[in-house]
Write a protein that holds these residues in place. Structure first.
Motif, short mmCIF file in Angstrom:
data_model
loop_
_atom_site.label_atom_id
_atom_site.label_comp_id
_atom_site.label_asym_id
_atom_site.label_seq_id
_atom_site.Cartn_x
_atom_site.Cartn_y
_atom_site.Cartn_z
N ALA A 9 -5.51 28.54 -26.97
CA ALA A 9 -6.17 28.13 -27.65
C ALA A 9 -7.63 27.14 -27.34
CB ALA A 9 -6.09 27.89 -29.26
N ASP A 39 -5.08 24.71 -25.22
CA ASP A 39 -5.63 24.37 -23.53
C ASP A 39 -6.00 23.20 -23.61
OD1 ASP A 39 -5.35 25.27 -20.85
OD2 ASP A 39 -6.67 26.50 -21.19
N LYS A 70 -6.61 30.12 -19.32
CA LYS A 70 -5.80 31.27 -20.26
C LYS A 70 -4.80 31.56 -19.23
CE LYS A 70 -7.30 35.38 -22.65
NZ LYS A 70 -7.91 35.96 -23.36
N ASP A 90 -6.03 36.67 -28.71
CA ASP A 90 -6.60 35.20 -29.07
C ASP A 90 -7.08 34.49 -30.25
OD1 ASP A 90 -7.59 35.76 -25.74
OD2 ASP A 90 -9.98 37.36 -26.80
N ALA A 91 -7.13 33.00 -29.71
CA ALA A 91 -7.37 32.04 -30.91
C ALA A 91 -8.69 32.61 -31.71
CB ALA A 91 -6.73 31.16 -30.23
N ASP A 92 -10.03 32.85 -31.34
CA ASP A 92 -11.24 32.66 -32.26
C ASP A 92 -11.14 33.65 -33.36
OD1 ASP A 92 -11.75 35.52 -30.73
OD2 ASP A 92 -12.36 34.17 -29.11
N GLN A 94 -12.22 36.90 -33.39
CA GLN A 94 -12.79 38.28 -33.12
C GLN A 94 -11.49 38.84 -33.20
OE1 GLN A 94 -15.40 35.97 -29.19
NE2 GLN A 94 -16.20 37.61 -30.20
N LYS A 201 -16.08 30.73 -23.66
CA LYS A 201 -15.96 29.54 -22.70
C LYS A 201 -15.86 30.73 -21.35
CE LYS A 201 -13.01 27.00 -26.27
NZ LYS A 201 -13.90 28.23 -27.53
N1 UDP Z 1 -9.50 30.14 -23.99
C1 UDP Z 1 -8.46 29.30 -23.57
N2 UDP Z 1 -8.36 28.56 -22.47
C2 UDP Z 1 -9.48 28.45 -21.25
C3 UDP Z 1 -10.58 29.39 -21.99
C4 UDP Z 1 -10.29 29.88 -22.97
O1 UDP Z 1 -6.75 28.88 -24.07
O2 UDP Z 1 -9.58 27.58 -20.14
C5 UDP Z 1 -8.88 30.77 -25.10
C6 UDP Z 1 -10.02 30.48 -26.28
O3 UDP Z 1 -9.66 29.76 -27.06
C7 UDP Z 1 -9.98 31.72 -26.82
C8 UDP Z 1 -9.56 32.78 -25.86
O4 UDP Z 1 -8.67 32.26 -25.08
O5 UDP Z 1 -8.52 32.29 -27.49
C9 UDP Z 1 -10.91 33.87 -25.04
O6 UDP Z 1 -12.03 32.99 -24.78
P1 UDP Z 1 -13.03 33.48 -25.14
O7 UDP Z 1 -12.70 33.82 -26.54
O8 UDP Z 1 -13.88 31.77 -24.77
O9 UDP Z 1 -13.70 34.47 -24.26
P2 UDP Z 1 -14.53 35.85 -25.15
O10 UDP Z 1 -14.11 36.92 -25.64
O11 UDP Z 1 -16.10 34.79 -25.14
O12 UDP Z 1 -14.94 36.78 -23.83
#
Ligand code: UDP
Ligand code: MG
Length: 320
Positions: A9, A39, A70, A90-92, A94, A201
């Protein structure tokens, strides 16, 4: 059976708590461990993690001193995990925790890796379109039937993550690395949600670096056993081309009075010959490295040996 969740995260203060609650709800009846890796967040992610840990003893927190990315976060999280099945998410929010039982079902059915395919994906087109092209290329190169190689939602039998070295941005290709090592890889469609809090990110640049990683994995899986074959073939081609250029230039000097272009041709030939020898030399250096690592790498290829050795290194079956 124990499940380990590994969740990197970076600035996700709003979603840590609902995510952990969702995971706990959908992991019944299993014993679980949730490893949250902060992170180097600059918001209140770490405080959210502490709050949730106070409520749920299954939660373990790892905090990085700064943002290391990541892949590093996943790699540390995998190292700390001790479950029979390891699930990265992922922590978001989604990714939907309700898919957890479906992933476990697939592992139970005999697969080593299960990828969560975001079939209906809620991200902007500049992410989804290049991702489709990227996945199509990967399917062609590696002959895998996966539509979402880069998905952040995957489940692994523990042997998989114990045997795959992650560095740089290689987390994107774990499923491919696993498939190249002979593990059984599959996918299931999963429900995906738009990002409600925080920001993505990653931008378009990931596809450029992703392409470099694909090339690297292709090279390593096809040629790392005998790198000299790869380099010597190309080096010899350059040398032969160089010799042909040199012969052409000598013939030109002999037959023709107009000499300047033959000097040019001769120079090009010499450069090709030089490049050829350098390429072959690179292959030999790669061979030396390969030999150094040979002993360390090879046990990871073995699925099963019999008779099984006990802790003292002797066979469990008595010899007499
Ligand atoms: N994340 C992380 N370090 C980073 C970039 C992203 O731990 O330097 C984590 C972020 O918090 C999330 C996951 O990796 O839990 C995926 O990132 P993101 O949602 O931004 O990617 P997307 O879904 O847009 O491809
Ligand atoms: Mg996301």
């Amino acid at each position: 059976m124990k499940l380990s969740f590994v969740i990197p995260a970076y600035n996700e203060e709003m979603t840590i708590e609902p995510l952990v609650e969702g995971i706990i709800k959908h992991s019944v009846p299993h014993d679980i461990q949730i490893i949250l890796i902060d992170d180097g967040s600059t918001d209140l992610t770490f405080q959210s993690m502490q709050k949730v840990q106070a409520k749920h003893p299954q939660v373990k927190i790892i905090k990085f001193r700064r943002n290391f990315g990541k892949s590093r976060a996943l790699s540390i999280g995998f190292h700390e995990s001790d479950g029979d099945i390891v699930i990265m998410m992922d922590a978001d929010l989604q990714d939907d925790p309700k898919e957890i039982p479906h992933m476990i079902e697939k592992i139970r059915a005999g697969y080593d890796v299960v990828c969560g395919w975001k079939k209906r994906r809620f991200d902007p087109w500049h992410k989804t379109f290049p991702s489709r092209v990227y996945n199509a290329i990967i399917r062609k190169i590696f002959h895998v039937n996966l539509h979402d190689v880069n998905t952040g939602f995957k489940a692994f039998r523990k042997e998989v993550i114990q045997n795959i070295p992650l560095y740089g941005e290689m987390h994107r290709l774990i499923a491919i690395l696993a498939s190249e090592m002979g593990f059984k890889v599959t996918e299931i469609p999963v429900e995906h949600h738009p990002r409600k809090y925080g920001k993505s990110k990653y931008g378009f640049s990931r596809f450029f670096f992703g392409a470099v990683d694909v090339y690297t994995v292709w090279f390593l899986s096809r040629h790392s056993q005998s790198p000299s074959y790869f380099f010597t073939k190309r080096g010899l081609m350059a040398i032969i081309l160089g010799i042909l250029c040199l012969l052409g230039s000598l013939l030109g000097f002999y037959l023709d009075s107009e000499q300047l272009r033959y000097v040019f041709l001769g120079t090009v030939g010499s450069v090709f010959i030089g490049i050829g020898f350098l390429t072959i030399g690179t292959g030999l250096i790669a061979e030396i490295l390969r030999r150094e690592f040979a002993i360390k790498q090879d046990p990871s290829l073995i699925e099963f040996t019999a008779p099984i050795k006990n802790e003292n290194g002797t066979n469990t079956k008595s010899k007499n």
